[in-house]
Design an enzyme around this catalytic site. Structure first.
Site, PDB file in Angstrom:
ATOM      1  N   SER A 139      54.260 -61.990   0.657  1.00 25.47           N
ATOM      2  CA  SER A 139      53.083 -62.713   1.103  1.00 25.47           C
ATOM      3  C   SER A 139      53.439 -64.179   1.339  1.00 25.47           C
ATOM      4  O   SER A 139      54.314 -64.476   2.145  1.00 25.47           O
ATOM      5  CB  SER A 139      51.953 -62.517   0.088  1.00 25.47           C
ATOM      6  OG  SER A 139      50.701 -62.835   0.629  1.00 25.47           O
ATOM      7  N   ASP A 244      47.877 -51.980   4.875  1.00 25.19           N
ATOM      8  CA  ASP A 244      47.651 -53.340   4.378  1.00 25.19           C
ATOM      9  C   ASP A 244      46.411 -53.916   5.047  1.00 25.19           C
ATOM     10  O   ASP A 244      46.405 -54.134   6.258  1.00 25.19           O
ATOM     11  CB  ASP A 244      48.872 -54.210   4.685  1.00 25.19           C
ATOM     12  CG  ASP A 244      48.805 -55.583   4.022  1.00 25.19           C
ATOM     13  OD1 ASP A 244      47.694 -56.030   3.671  1.00 25.19           O
ATOM     14  OD2 ASP A 244      49.872 -56.198   3.866  1.00 25.19           O
ATOM     15  N   HIS A 272      48.973 -54.060   0.607  1.00 25.14           N
ATOM     16  CA  HIS A 272      49.589 -55.374   0.457  1.00 25.14           C
ATOM     17  C   HIS A 272      50.524 -55.424  -0.752  1.00 25.14           C
ATOM     18  O   HIS A 272      51.513 -56.159  -0.749  1.00 25.14           O
ATOM     19  CB  HIS A 272      48.502 -56.441   0.329  1.00 25.14           C
ATOM     20  CG  HIS A 272      48.986 -57.832   0.565  1.00 25.14           C
ATOM     21  ND1 HIS A 272      49.492 -58.252   1.779  1.00 25.14           N
ATOM     22  CD2 HIS A 272      49.054 -58.920  -0.256  1.00 25.14           C
ATOM     23  CE1 HIS A 272      49.838 -59.524   1.702  1.00 25.14           C
ATOM     24  NE2 HIS A 272      49.589 -59.946   0.476  1.00 25.14           N
TER      25      HIS A 272
END
Length: 291
Positions: A139, A244, A272
């Site tokens: 991320s 995701d 995610h």
């Protein structure tokens, strides 16, 4: 219409934070021991701050694990610290300044905060006397990894990133605004991070993060680091969870197109938090790529 807009954002928030509720805990200072199978932790002075990190393994190949928004090495990478090959790799999971145990200072988000994190990360590994490293970035940590690989190409051996984006779209901005107010989060999502940070710090830092990441939307093409992608020279594996809800597939495709020689691995059931939900599969993928 307002209800329809808020519900997907809340669902995305739960998906983002739910993997942490069973793994997150308040970091405890641990005694530094001989590096090997035991996870140790320490702080080191880097660029005017004291950065906290965890370390495990005794392998020649050094790997830095870079956490996501509001994350830390301990909360974001437990399955990797536990299960990646300790004889082949030396693993270092860091807390960026203002996150986890790298406090003080409080976290802030100037326009160059990703570049600052990239420099901190590289300088941390140099302070630990690693001659060259590979990166695992999730991320926000994936964005930091991309910038580090672009700006310090001779220092980065290989890179694995997932859940990262090189620019911000209107859709991304709506997701960010949906998580601004932590009082509207579910208790299961909020409580673990509240235990880590305290409510006031969590609330302020989340608001500041939303403002910090949203500022890129005001730049041409929502640019975060898209201009740096052609400078990445290291072998790069992009992993994307096809379910995701936070980072759409087009972000992974853009990275694949603009990072020379990169590879894309799709996980059909991945979301995610794919490295936590499918840790065994993810760890095998990483070990095969980094060998």
């Amino acid at each position: 219409m307002a209800t329809a807009t808020v519900r997907p954002a809340a669902q995305r928030l739960r998906l983002l934070l739910s993997p942490l509720k069973s793994r997150i805990c308040v970091p405890q200072a641990e005694p530094v021991a001989t590096f090997g199978t035991a996870v140790t932790s320490a702080k080191v002075a880097v660029n005017g701050v004291h950065l906290h990190y965890q370390r495990v393994g005794e392998g020649e190949h050094a790997i830095l694990l870079l956490p996501g928004m509001l994350g830390s090495g301990k909360t974001d990478f437990a399955p990797q610290l536990q299960s990646l090959n300790k004889k082949r790799f030396t693993l270092v999971a860091w807390d960026p300044r203002g996150y986890g145990y790298s406090r003080p200072p409080d976290r802030d988000f100037p326009r160059d905060f990703f570049e600052r994190d990239a420099k901190d990360a590289v300088d941390l590994m140099k302070a630990l006397q690693f001659k060259q490293v590979s990166l695992l970035g999730w991320s926000d940590g994936g964005i930091t990894a991309l910038i580090a690989a672009a700006k310090y190409p001779s220092y980065i051996r290989k890179m694995v990133i997932w859940g990262a984006n090189a620019y911000v779209t209107e859709e991304d901005s709506r997701i960010y605004q949906g998580i601004r107010d932590v009082s509207k989060w579910s208790e299961k999502a909020r409580k673990p991070l509240e235990a880590l940070y305290g409510y006031d710090y969590l609330a302020k830092t989340c608001e500041d993060w939303v403002d910090g990441i949203s500022q890129f939307k005001q730049l041409p093409e929502g640019n975060i680091c898209r201009h740096l992608l052609p400078l990445v020279q290291c072998p790069t594996l992009i992993v994307h969870g096809e379910k995701d809800p936070l980072v759409p597939r087009f972000h992974a495709d853009f990275l694949l197109q603009h990072v020379k020689g990169s590879r894309l691995h799709l996980m059909p059931e991945g979301k995610h938090n794919l490295h936590l939900r499918f840790a065994d599969e993810f760890n095998r993928l990483v070990e095969d790529f980094l060998q």
